[in-house]
Structures are given as structure tokens and as C-alpha cells.
Design a protein around this motif. Structure first.
Motif, PDB file in Angstrom:
ATOM      1  N   CYS B  38     -66.246  58.188  19.288  1.00 58.05           N
ATOM      2  CA  CYS B  38     -65.223  58.573  18.314  1.00 58.05           C
ATOM      3  C   CYS B  38     -65.893  59.401  17.226  1.00 58.05           C
ATOM      4  O   CYS B  38     -66.824  58.942  16.578  1.00 58.05           O
ATOM      5  N   CYS B  41     -65.501  57.823  13.566  1.00 57.48           N
ATOM      6  CA  CYS B  41     -66.231  56.551  13.411  1.00 57.48           C
ATOM      7  C   CYS B  41     -67.699  56.664  13.777  1.00 57.48           C
ATOM      8  O   CYS B  41     -68.472  55.763  13.463  1.00 57.48           O
ATOM      9  N   CYS B  52     -59.770  55.622  20.054  1.00 55.39           N
ATOM     10  CA  CYS B  52     -60.830  54.745  19.563  1.00 55.39           C
ATOM     11  C   CYS B  52     -60.268  53.351  19.293  1.00 55.39           C
ATOM     12  O   CYS B  52     -59.300  53.219  18.550  1.00 55.39           O
TER      13      CYS B  52
HETATM   14 ZN    ZN Z   1     -62.812  55.588  15.569  1.00 56.92          ZN
END
Ligand code: ZN
Lengths: 380, 141
Positions: B38, B41, B52
Motif C-alpha cells: 500500500c 501506508c 489495503c
Molecule cells: Zn494502506
């Protein structure tokens, strides 16, 4: 305004090896017995709840019921606890008056059991089944070595779970396994998935059962003379469909979440619980349950069981029918855990514990996949 | 009495990709362990999904993992499974990039296994697909 909801009927079918009884018939026989226990006829039922095989429509049609409330929640062996929770909400909302929750499973004989050919493109098939996983004994067991490693619990204490439950089943004539066993015998039994021996694994049996859920007003106006079992609080939760994707291999978060919800709704605390049923598909599950629901501290569950606190005469009697490892386990055990809780609260259990007023049932679904908690009482 | 099942990787359960997992299986066929990451993230996650699991973002990219990890937990299965030897080590490995995955530990005696020991990926051929399995990391590799 809110309607007090009770379990007014509860019964099991014969259990064990039933090669001449189909899966559907186990549901139907369980339902007939539970209705007789409640002193109701099928025409008084307007709600049906059951898992996907054979499904609530087949079951209600076979019984001659036309339900106007239908729940087909199928989340593994905890499903029946989910059904009780949902039925309680539905009755409070006025969606149903009498809900029949049925279970039947030809787990051993496989009669009339729909055998879905296992696809090879599901998430489970892509990421777990390629590794020689042949059912729960080789999958559900995988977290245990990490659990023992990170806590103070020992392999001997894991074996003590099976020993403690056999003390209960030795007092229960319906139990499949009734001879008491020692830690040495458990550890020395046939190895299934090291460190799990055969005696740390659940049975595989045929059987069924059903519950009749209704409002207290209805039960008092129409039911039998059996003591009513009040549904005080319930909770449910689900996490991962794959055991490898548990957030923490040493904790079961849905045990925590569902029990917290049930305690909150019921207004009770741990000290109020004087009887406990924790789904014991394998010996480690009650240890997770005791810790993750907060009955003992982290790493203290093994010693708690080994010291006899869950055994006959102990201060927290647990799995008093003998559990899935010694009583019966059709594949989805949750119905039998609820049934034993009801029997204890009615004072009619084979291994009756004195003075049971409040009982907690923790159900597990799949392999640490879903969970639900029921807090039940005979006091009102 | 039980008989020793035939040990044949080709006879083992063969997974089939779905569209969102196809890049994972394409990579294993090429000898790589690729997983989605991701971007918001910076998390690599298992198993491949279209968003995600932490933040819900669909801003993902595929990254190639090192193939190194630690043995997180395991059982030694004595239950016969088609094509597998008895016993078989069914394990969960924690990858260097963070996520955990189920696998087999191969080319090692079960008695030699220890939790948290370093392991590395290799690929086992099934019918039309390569499945990632792990083996203890050699000291000098
Ligand atoms: Zn994420």
C-alpha cells in the motif's frame, strides 16, 4: 418496552454413530424434541434459524412451517450462538414471536450431507490448502506452539485440558468417551499434529439439537413447566478466514470482542459467572478462551485448569458435558455447548453443578474465524 | 494399518489464481515472491487483495520480497495428505517485509526446527503452478 427473551425449549437428538439418519432428519428430530420440550406445536413457530446445510428453508419445509423470519447465518460451529443473538434481537424488535434454532450434522456417517467439491480458487484453497492441510486437526492447531512459547503455559497443561474434561464426561452417560485419563496417557496417545495427540482433538460424531426462543410473556402464557432460561447478554465477532492471518497467533480477538459485548449488555461481570462452556474443538481453545475473555490473566490459563478450578468441585466448572473432546462433536459443536448450559441452568444436567445461576457460553467458528458469546441465567 | 502415501509434489493440491491474485502466481512461476504494497501506508500485506486491509486504499503496487523470514509457528502433521510425506511440517512464516503466510518447511528434520529460526523461500512445482515453501537458511548464505 423491550421484551425479555428466553430459551423456552431445548433438546438434543441421539448422538454418536447414526448411520441410518440423514442430516436433514437430525435437524427435524431435534426440532420436534425441542418443541415437545417447550410444549409447543410447529404451528406456533414463525421464525427459523439454521446453518447453510441443509439450510433454514429445507428444515422449515420439512417440518411444515412457513417462517416469516429466516436466519441462515453460517459462520462455522459458533453459528447457533449467532442465531440465538439474532433471534433475541428479532423478538425484541417484534419481527418474530417464536424462533426455532436447529442443528443436525451427520459428521461421522455422512448421510445426506451435501458434499461440496472443494474448489481450488478460493482464498483458503490458494493460500492454505496447498500445504498438506487436511482439515481442522492440521490447521486449527498451528498457532498453539507459538502460544506455548510466548506464555507461561506448558505442553503438560495443554494435556490437562483433556484430562479435566474427561472428569466431567465420566459423570455423563451420554458422553462418547467416559474413562478418566492421565496427562501421560494424553501425551502418549497417537500423534496427529505435533504437539497435538489424538486425545487433544475433538471427536467426530453424528447428532443434532434445537432451541426454541421466545419472549418471556409468550413462554409464560404458552410454554411447559420447565424453568425458563433468560438471554441476558450476547456478542459476536469475526476476524480472519485464514488461520495464518490471525493478528496475533497467541490471542483470539473475537473471543475478547464478543465476550466484552455480552458482559456489557448483560450488566454482569466475570465474578457473576458460575458455569462456563468454551468450545473445545482442540485442547488449546479453552486456554485461549479463558485468557482472551479475561477469566484469568495472560499465561495463567494452563495452571488454572491444571489446578482443578474448571474440574468437578472447582470454582469455575467448565465444559461440564465433557465438551467436544469427550462428549460429542458433529463438526459444528456450538449447539451442544448451549444445550449443556441450558441443562445446568434448569438443574437437569447429568453432571449437575450446585447453584448454577449464570452461565456463559463461548462459541468458536471455523479456525479462530468467528466467535459469539451468550450469557444466560435462570434468575429474573 | 496405514500405508505411507506416495510422495509426489505433482499429486499435491494445486491452487488456481483469481484475477486479483494472478500477479502473485505469475511471480511464483518466475521464481519470485511478489506481494502488494500500500503506497499510503507503506505496508506490504498478505494475501493479495484489491485494497489495503489497514487503510482501505486502492493505491497499491507489487513489490518483490526478499524471500527471507522467520519461523513463527508450526505443527508436524502425521495425517496423510495426497502427495505429501508423513510427517509434513505445516508452518506460518513471518516475512522480512512483515506479513505472515502459511507454508511448508522442507529439507529439514522436524526435530531441528526452532521458533524464530531464519528461513528462506523456494518454489515447488505443482500442476501448472509454483507454490512457495521455505527451508532453514544456511549459515553462510
Ligand atoms: Zn494502506
Amino acid at each position: 418496552m423491550s421484551r425479555d427473551v428466553v430459551i423456552m425449549g431445548a433438546a438434543e437428538t441421539d448422538i454418536g454413530k447414526l448411520p441410518t439418519t440423514s442430516t436433514l432428519e437430525l435437524h427435524v428430530e431435534g426440532a420436534r424434541r425441542a418443541l415437545a420440550d417447550a410444549n409447543l406445536t410447529k404451528d406456533q413457530v414463525d421464525g427459523i434459524a439454521s446453518v447453510s446445510i441443509p439450510g433454514p428453508i429445507q428444515v422449515s419445509h420439512a417440518l411444515g412451517i412457513t417462517p416469516t423470519y429466516v436466519d441462515g447465518t453460517g459462520v462455522g460451529g459458533a453459528s447457533f450462538l449467532f442465531h440465538v443473538r439474532h433471534a433475541t434481537a428479532a423478538i425484541k424488535a417484534g419481527y418474530a414471536d417464536v424462533v426455532l434454532v436447529t442443528h443436525g450434522e451427520s459428521g461421522r456417517s455422512r448421510v445426506g450431507a451435501s458434499t461440496h467439491p472443494r474448489g481450488n480458487d478460493s482464498v483458503l484453497a490458494q493460500f492454505e490448502l496447498p500445504y498438506g492441510v487436511v482439515g481442522p486437526p492440521t490447521s486449527f492447531t498451528v498457532p498453539a506452539r507459538r502460544f506455548l512459547h510466548e506464555t507461561d503455559n506448558t505442553l503438560e497443561q495443554l494435556a490437562e485440558v483433556a484430562v479435566a474434561q474427561r472428569r466431567w464426561s465420566s459423570r455423563n452417560p451420554r458422553a462418547m468417551f467416559r474413562d478418566e485419563i492421565s496427562v501421560e496417557e494424553v501425551l502418549g496417545a497417537k500423534m496427529i499434529a505435533d504437539p497435538f495427540t489424538l486425545l487433544m482433538c475433538c471427536l467426530v460424531t453424528d447428532g443434532g439439537g434445537a432451541l426454541v426462543i421466545a419472549s418471556r410473556e409468550f413462554a409464560e402464557a404458552h410454554g411447559s413447566d420447565k424453568p425458563l432460561v433468560h438471554v441476558l447478554g450476547t456478542g459476536e465477532a469475526a476476524t480472519s478466514p485464514l488461520i495464518s492471518q490471525m493478528e496475533d497467533m497467541t490471542r483470539c480477538r473475537q473471543f475478547t470482542l464478543s465476550s466484552q459485548a455480552a458482559f456489557k449488555e448483560s450488566g454482569t461481570s466475570h465474578a457473576d459467572i458460575d458455569h462456563l462452556m468454551i468450545y473445545d474443538a482442540f485442547a488449546h481453545v479453552p486456554l485461549y478462551g479463558l485468557e482472551d475473555m479475561g477469566f484469568v490473566g495472560r499465561g495463567e490459563s494452563g495452571a488454572f485448569v491444571a489446578d482443578g478450578h474448571t474440574s468437578p468441585g472447582g470454582r469455575l466448572p467448565m465444559n461440564t458435558n465433557g465438551g467436544g473432546m469427550s462428549y460429542t462433536h458433529t463438526g459444528m459443536y456450538g449447539m451442544f455447548a448451549i444445550q449443556e448450559s441450558v441443562r445446568q441452568l434448569r438443574g437437569e444436567a447429568a453432571a449437575q453443578v450446585d447453584g448454577v445461576e449464570t452461565s456463559l457460553v463461548l462459541g468458536n467458528g471455523g479456525m479462530f474465524m468467528s466467535a459469539a458469546t451468550l450469557i444466560l441465567t435462570n434468575q429474573r | 494399518m496405514t500405508t505411507t502415501p506416495e510422495v509426489s509434489p505433482e499429486a499435491r493440491f494445486a491452487p488456481r489464481a483469481t484475477p486479483e491474485t494472478q500477479p502473485y502466481w505469475d511471480a511464483t512461476a518466475a521464481g519470485r515472491l511478489d506481494l502488494p504494497r500500500c503506497r499510503p501506508c507503506d505496508q506490504v500485506f498478505f494475501y493479495p487483495r484489491s485494497s489495503c486491509p489497514r487503510c482501505g486504499s486502492t493505491d497499491l503496487e507489487w513489490v518483490t520480497c526478499s524471500g527471507r523470514g522467520l519461523l513463527h509457528t508450526y505443527v508436524v502433521s502425521h495425517r496423510p495428505a495426497p502427495g505429501f510425506p508423513v510427517p509434513t511440517v505445516i508452518a506460518v512464516v513471518e516475512l522480512e517485509e512483515g506479513p505472515r503466510m502459511m507454508t511448508n518447511l522442507v529439507d529439514v528434520e522436524p526435530e531441528a526446527l526452532e521458533l524464530d529460526m531464519p528461513v528462506e523461500v523456494r518454489f515447488e512445482q505443482r500442476t501448472g503452478v509454483a507454490v512457495p515453501v521455505f527451508t532453514p537458511t544456511k549459515a553462510d548464505s
